[in-house]
Design a protein around this motif. Structure first.
Motif, PDB file in Angstrom:
ATOM      1  N   ASP A   9       3.344 -31.045  90.588  1.00  0.00           N
ATOM      2  CA  ASP A   9       3.564 -29.732  89.977  1.00  0.00           C
ATOM      3  C   ASP A   9       2.291 -28.885  89.908  1.00  0.00           C
ATOM      4  O   ASP A   9       2.310 -27.789  89.375  1.00  0.00           O
ATOM      5  N   PHE A  10       1.176 -29.424  90.381  1.00  0.00           N
ATOM      6  CA  PHE A  10      -0.086 -28.690  90.290  1.00  0.00           C
ATOM      7  C   PHE A  10      -0.308 -27.775  91.488  1.00  0.00           C
ATOM      8  O   PHE A  10      -1.365 -27.179  91.615  1.00  0.00           O
ATOM      9  N   LYS A  17       3.113 -33.493  83.664  1.00  0.00           N
ATOM     10  CA  LYS A  17       2.131 -32.509  84.091  1.00  0.00           C
ATOM     11  C   LYS A  17       1.166 -32.138  82.965  1.00  0.00           C
ATOM     12  O   LYS A  17      -0.038 -32.059  83.165  1.00  0.00           O
ATOM     13  N   ASP A  64     -15.599 -34.079  79.685  1.00  0.00           N
ATOM     14  CA  ASP A  64     -14.925 -34.674  78.529  1.00  0.00           C
ATOM     15  C   ASP A  64     -13.769 -35.547  79.005  1.00  0.00           C
ATOM     16  O   ASP A  64     -12.793 -35.068  79.554  1.00  0.00           O
ATOM     17  N   ARG A  73     -11.069 -37.509  80.694  1.00  0.00           N
ATOM     18  CA  ARG A  73     -10.489 -37.275  82.011  1.00  0.00           C
ATOM     19  C   ARG A  73     -10.082 -35.821  82.161  1.00  0.00           C
ATOM     20  O   ARG A  73      -9.273 -35.484  83.009  1.00  0.00           O
ATOM     21  N   HIS A  74     -10.599 -34.967  81.296  1.00  0.00           N
ATOM     22  CA  HIS A  74     -10.095 -33.601  81.231  1.00  0.00           C
ATOM     23  C   HIS A  74     -10.778 -32.678  82.229  1.00  0.00           C
ATOM     24  O   HIS A  74     -10.216 -32.384  83.277  1.00  0.00           O
ATOM     25  N   SER A  82     -11.094 -36.808  76.091  1.00  0.00           N
ATOM     26  CA  SER A  82     -10.587 -35.507  76.511  1.00  0.00           C
ATOM     27  C   SER A  82     -10.414 -34.606  75.298  1.00  0.00           C
ATOM     28  O   SER A  82      -9.871 -35.037  74.280  1.00  0.00           O
ATOM     29  N   ARG A  95      -9.750 -32.855  88.373  1.00  0.00           N
ATOM     30  CA  ARG A  95      -8.983 -31.839  87.652  1.00  0.00           C
ATOM     31  C   ARG A  95      -9.651 -30.474  87.733  1.00  0.00           C
ATOM     32  O   ARG A  95      -9.015 -29.468  88.024  1.00  0.00           O
ATOM     33  N   ARG A 152      -4.304 -32.173  80.630  1.00  0.00           N
ATOM     34  CA  ARG A 152      -5.196 -32.366  79.501  1.00  0.00           C
ATOM     35  C   ARG A 152      -6.031 -33.634  79.636  1.00  0.00           C
ATOM     36  O   ARG A 152      -6.927 -33.874  78.848  1.00  0.00           O
ATOM     37  N   GLY A 153      -5.687 -34.476  80.594  1.00  0.00           N
ATOM     38  CA  GLY A 153      -6.452 -35.702  80.791  1.00  0.00           C
ATOM     39  C   GLY A 153      -6.316 -36.693  79.651  1.00  0.00           C
ATOM     40  O   GLY A 153      -7.268 -37.386  79.310  1.00  0.00           O
ATOM     41  N   GLU A 183     -10.049 -24.075  83.530  1.00  0.00           N
ATOM     42  CA  GLU A 183      -8.725 -23.569  83.187  1.00  0.00           C
ATOM     43  C   GLU A 183      -8.761 -22.138  82.655  1.00  0.00           C
ATOM     44  O   GLU A 183      -7.892 -21.329  82.957  1.00  0.00           O
ATOM     45  N   HIS A 184      -9.783 -21.829  81.848  1.00  0.00           N
ATOM     46  CA  HIS A 184      -9.807 -20.520  81.197  1.00  0.00           C
ATOM     47  C   HIS A 184     -10.538 -19.455  82.012  1.00  0.00           C
ATOM     48  O   HIS A 184     -10.689 -18.327  81.549  1.00  0.00           O
ATOM     49  N   SER A 236      -1.382 -34.812  82.264  1.00  0.00           N
ATOM     50  CA  SER A 236      -2.359 -34.909  83.346  1.00  0.00           C
ATOM     51  C   SER A 236      -3.354 -33.754  83.290  1.00  0.00           C
ATOM     52  O   SER A 236      -4.540 -33.935  83.523  1.00  0.00           O
ATOM     53  N   PRO A 289      -2.317 -39.085  88.878  1.00  0.00           N
ATOM     54  CA  PRO A 289      -1.729 -38.810  87.570  1.00  0.00           C
ATOM     55  C   PRO A 289      -0.254 -38.404  87.678  1.00  0.00           C
ATOM     56  O   PRO A 289       0.177 -37.902  88.727  1.00  0.00           O
ATOM     57  N   ALA A 290       0.495 -38.624  86.610  1.00  0.00           N
ATOM     58  CA  ALA A 290       1.921 -38.264  86.616  1.00  0.00           C
ATOM     59  C   ALA A 290       2.073 -36.750  86.711  1.00  0.00           C
ATOM     60  O   ALA A 290       1.257 -35.998  86.203  1.00  0.00           O
ATOM     61  N   GLY A 291       3.115 -36.314  87.382  1.00  0.00           N
ATOM     62  CA  GLY A 291       3.421 -34.883  87.447  1.00  0.00           C
ATOM     63  C   GLY A 291       2.464 -34.104  88.324  1.00  0.00           C
ATOM     64  O   GLY A 291       2.421 -32.878  88.261  1.00  0.00           O
TER      65      GLY A 291
END
Lengths: 313, 427
Positions: free
Chosen positions: A200-201, B198, A131, A133-134, A112, A172, B203-204, A12-13, B201, A195-197
């Motif tokens: 939007d990814f 979202k 970590d 499900r992250h 996570s 992810r 952040r898991g 992510e970063h 998800s 996963p929900a949402g």
């Protein structure tokens, strides 16, 4: 080549240039690893501690080997049998280890965000080895390197990620990385394992495997994470295999030169046909393992350079 | 003790009016108030020149956790009372989710004795609806009412067995007892740390659908139709639960609802990189839900704003998000946080104090929460505009788990009065 990060906690970063920097360096280590003298000195004098709060064979071995090849002193701590069982909190464990002055801390944890938390409390560089499900950044990086070497590029590819997306940190991190590098991502799996949402990814979601695999360059299978399921996500393994297991027939929907990937360990006959997994013309699963060591060498090397620069400053 | 407040901006939720005027307190009750020139200062009386600042009924806060008995290191009646006074809260309605649970008249008497010894503000205790909050057997509702319980709740433990809940509601009705429920479908919300979507998800984190709240509320409303009991939903935090609440009220059921200040002023994204001080129960919601709930407070569909004050020590919060304890302290931040909604132009002060003071007092049958003659002189004098940066280490609470640490806020309590006596004055 710059990599301005203190830790490697997630994709992510990272910026696309960070990702390219790691992969470029990893390419050179992949070559080194194929020579008879595999020794580098990038981590000489540094101490690497592997803290695994969750079982792992291949990731831990890969990090251990990566550290040793670059000359670090490597220590493995299996946290499942240690003081954690005696009630010590994660922070206390981290502070205790911190007092031993490690330079690189490789951490896997079932929750996570736990690795982020730990990174706030220690002075060394922290690498997230998964970590909850992250995220699992080094897995996504090694997948990216494997794809780049097999396909000659890491952009404008059609990539299908199939199976248990909901419980998967690998998914992810891969969605984030492959999206940052401008690929088209399709997710395929039963809706109970999405996963929900997720829409939007910036991904396309398919429930039908054949339709989802149509014309893709890369087929990335995920392990069915039985240990993270508290019941009732799929009716049975045989129905799952029938609808979502990768076999030659389903793979025929993908491009002729599509490669097949799996982060391991595989459940043969549940998410992937055993013969297909072993097919050296399609499967790059062994390359993934090989690239894993190279990517981890590169990531630790880059973090160590920052450590030394900070110490010198 | 006689006090004459002059030049005050009087916030009177009962009269639905905000006026500039004076207010006279005598013998612990409000004697009179008015606009224009104040009456002559009675002999021996103290005059408080409010200099145009706001004078409102003290806040009545339903659902405060004081950690006695069991975890006094997190919050005692003394520290909670000081925090309440500093926050303009004049009545705390305490939760029974202590260790042990407050589920017998004997423990309730212990709590009241402690509360009266230690605290500067009014304490009205609630008791558990079922023994040990285990959802199996109802408590001695009659005896507990005699001992002073103002409402019955299992707090965040949902009574899973519908038969048990229907009997408890039936029995509570015969006693005239108010039952406070936590609308949540317990199967769906088991183990959840955040609201699904979202962000969860990404952040898991284990998540619960916002729909679980409506499902829980729907069940409880059906039971109210069956039993006719008086019911208050502790926190309604999602847009999808609001139509059900509206229908239930329109159908004449004896139902009211509250919302915590955190769900009114924060959303799920505030959790950011696993900040555990933002872990509350139910979890913070999407921004659309927050907006809908603020609007419901404005229209009066949601009756009550509460702090849901839940002290947690550092140890229970400095953990991975999933393992970390839920809850936030809020007695001292309730008013400044609520004033965010005033400054954003969404709620006026009269509406805020209707939800902070008048409605909760009415629901519990208390005479406070108003400025009318004869009401107890439980008052808060505050400046709605003073800006400050929240520093959690300046809190009076023993626990400092506030999500507003470092936040820019506006509005400070200048003085708090309980029964006409000053219990807090800003130094």
């Amino acid at each position: 080549m710059t990599f301005a990060h203190r830790h490697l906690l997630g994709i992510e970063h990272l910026a696309p240039s960070d990702i390219t920097a790691i992969l470029d360096l990893a390419d050179t280590y992949a070559d080194l690893n194929r020579q008879s003298d595999k020794h580098g000195t990038a981590l000489a004098g540094l101490t690497q501690i592997n803290m695994f709060f969750e079982n792992s064979t291949r990731t831990q071995a890969s990090f251990e080997l990566a550290g040793m090849r670059l000359g670090a002193d490597v220590m493995n701590m299996s946290m499942q049998t240690s003081s954690v069982k005696k009630g010590e909190t994660l922070i206390d464990t981290a502070m205790t280890l911190n007092a031993m002055h490690p330079d690189l801390l490789v951490v896997r944890h079932p929750h996570s965000g736990a690795v982020d938390l730990l990174a706030q409390k220690v002075n060394c560089a922290v690498l997230n080895a998964g970590d909850g499900r992250h995220e699992h950044p080094t897995q996504a990086l090694l997948d990216a390197l494997t794809i780049r070497r097999a396909k000659g590029r890491l952009h404008r590819l059609n990539i299908a990620i199939c199976g248990d997306i909901a419980h998967s940190r690998v998914a992810r991190s891969n969605i984030l990385l492959l999206g940052k590098m401008e690929n088209r991502i399709r997710l395929i799996g039963p809706p109970t394992l999405m996963p929900a949402g997720i829409a939007d990814f910036g991904v396309e979601v398919y429930q039908d495997m054949a339709a989802g695999l149509e014309g893709v360059d890369v087929v990335m299978m995920l392990r069915l994470q039985k240990e993270r399921m508290d019941g009732g996500f799929i009716p049975s393994e045989r129905e799952y295999y029938h609808r979502y297991g990768l076999d030659a027939e389903k793979l025929a929907c993908a491009r002729e030169d599509a490669i097949v990937m799996h982060p391991g360990p595989m459940n043969r006959g549940v998410e992937i046909d055993g013969t297909l997994a072993d097919d050296i013309n399609r499967s790059v699963i062994q390359d993934q393992v090989e690239m894993g060591v190279a990517v981890r060498m590169a990531a630790m090397d880059l973090l160590a350079r920052n450590l030394r620069n900070r110490a010198a400053a | 003790m006689t006090i004459l407040f002059t030049d005050a901006r009087l916030i009177d939720p009962e009269a639905e009016a905000e006026t500039r005027g004076w207010l006279l307190v005598e013998g612990g009750v409000i004697r009179d108030s008015g606009t224009g020139a104040p009456p002559a200062l009675p002999k021996g009386a103290t005059q408080v020149d409010c200099a145009g600042k706001c004078l409102a009924p003290g806040i009545v806060d339903i659902g405060v956790k004081v950690c006695e008995p069991g975890e006094r290191h997190k919050e005692s009646y003394r520290s909670a009372g000081l925090a309440a006074a500093a926050g303009g809260v004049t009545t705390i309605v305490t939760r029974p989710d202590t260790t042990p649970t407050i589920d017998t008249p004997e423990t309730l008497e212990f709590v009241l004795r402690r509360a009266n010894e230690a605290g500067p503000v009014n304490v009205r205790p609630m008791a558990a609806l079922t023994k040990g909050r285990e959802g199996r057997e109802m408590t001695e509702i009659g005896f507990l009412m005699d001992a002073g319980a103002v409402a019955f709740t299992d707090c965040d433990h949902v009574v899973r067995d519908t038969k048990v809940l229907s009997r408890a509601l039936t029995y509570a009705r015969s006693c005239g007892a108010l039952v406070i429920g936590h609308p949540q479908e317990p199967g769906l919300s088991d183990g959840a740390a955040v609201t699904s979507g979202k962000f969860a998800s990404l952040r898991g984190l284990p998540a619960v659908s916002a729909m679980a709240e409506r499902m829980g509320l729907d069940r409880d409303i059906a039971l109210l139709e069956m039993t006719g009991a008086a019911y208050h939903a502790d926190q309604i935090t999602t847009a999808r639960a609001l139509p059900a609440l509206e229908r239930a009220k329109a159908n004449g059921l004896d139902i009211t609802a509250g919302v915590s200040i955190h769900h009114l002023t924060l959303n799920e994204l505030d959790v950011a990189d696993y900040r555990t001080f933002f872990k509350v129960k139910p979890p913070l919601r999407a921004e659309d839900d927050r907006q809908a709930v603020v609007e419901a407070v404005r229209t009066g569909l949601i009756d009550v704003i509460c702090s849901m004050h839940t002290p947690q020590d550092e140890e229970s919060k400095r953990r991975p998000f999933e393992e970390a304890a839920s809850g936030a302290v809020a007695l001292e931040t309730l008013l400044p946080a609520a004033l965010r909604l005033y400054h954003s132009g969404q709620l006026d002060l009269v509406t805020l104090f209707r939800a902070l003071a008048l409605n909760p007092a009415k629901r519990l049958g208390l005479t406070s929460g108003r400025l009318g003659a004869g009401a107890p002189a439980d008052l808060v004098l505050f400046d709605p505009d003073t800006p400050f940066v929240m520093d959690r280490f300046k809190l009076m609470s023993k626990s400092r788990n506030t999500p507003f640490d470092g936040a820019r806020m506006q509005g400070r309590v200048l003085a708090t009065y309980v029964g006409g006596a000053p219990v807090y004055t800003k130094g």
